[in-house]
Design a protein around this motif. Sequence first.
Motif, short mmCIF file in Angstrom:
data_model
loop_
_atom_site.label_atom_id
_atom_site.label_comp_id
_atom_site.label_asym_id
_atom_site.label_seq_id
_atom_site.Cartn_x
_atom_site.Cartn_y
_atom_site.Cartn_z
N ASN A 75 0.86 -1.20 0.00
CA ASN A 75 0.00 0.00 0.00
C ASN A 75 0.89 1.24 0.00
OD1 ASN A 75 0.98 0.19 2.63
ND2 ASN A 75 -0.90 -0.52 3.58
N PHE A 76 0.36 2.32 0.51
CA PHE A 76 1.06 3.60 0.58
C PHE A 76 2.40 3.47 1.31
CE2 PHE A 76 1.86 7.56 2.94
CZ PHE A 76 2.08 8.41 1.87
N LEU A 77 2.44 2.67 2.38
CA LEU A 77 3.68 2.53 3.16
C LEU A 77 4.79 1.90 2.32
CD1 LEU A 77 2.30 1.33 6.61
CD2 LEU A 77 3.21 3.58 6.03
N GLY A 78 4.46 0.89 1.55
CA GLY A 78 5.45 0.25 0.70
C GLY A 78 5.99 1.20 -0.35
N LYS A 79 5.11 1.97 -0.95
CA LYS A 79 5.53 2.96 -1.95
C LYS A 79 6.37 4.06 -1.32
CE LYS A 79 1.59 2.08 -4.92
NZ LYS A 79 0.31 2.52 -5.42
N THR A 80 6.01 4.46 -0.12
CA THR A 80 6.77 5.48 0.59
C THR A 80 8.18 4.99 0.91
OG1 THR A 80 4.75 6.40 1.53
CG2 THR A 80 6.82 6.97 2.63
#
Length: 160
Positions: A75-80
Amino acid sequence: MISWLTSTYIGKLVATFIISMMPIVELRGGLPYGVGFGLSPLVAFAAAVLGNMLPIPFVLLLLNGILKWMKTQDNFLGKTALWLENKAYKNKDTIEKYGSLGLMILVAIPLPGTGAWTGALVATVLGIRPKIAFPLIFIGVLIAGIIMLTVSYGLFEVIF
């Protein structure tokens, strides 16, 4: 509360310290705040440097594990996490070219995208050990503080 941070000596000191702790803003924002609200140069410098450095040991020790965990998230955390690593790798050439001094230089230049938080990120991603990275980041913060203090007090106008 806001009034306290701008009207009392302790409030100005605390605000300078807290602003300097924040990523992106760091000492480059905290020091001019302290100067602008009337703290003495030495007090504003000390509060900004201490505030900027307080989170760095934690970042150096914990960020690697946090990034590993974040990358397992779809999710967003992985992309961040991937974005942060890419940001760190953009500074790899500077570190490789100048060695350990490259980390200090990266932190010392008071421009957007540099500073103690970025230095800690780069050190973590590139595998620079915390006991080596911390003193280099600290020296870089001191240099950035001297530059910002000079700019904040308008000494460049007097000199030039």
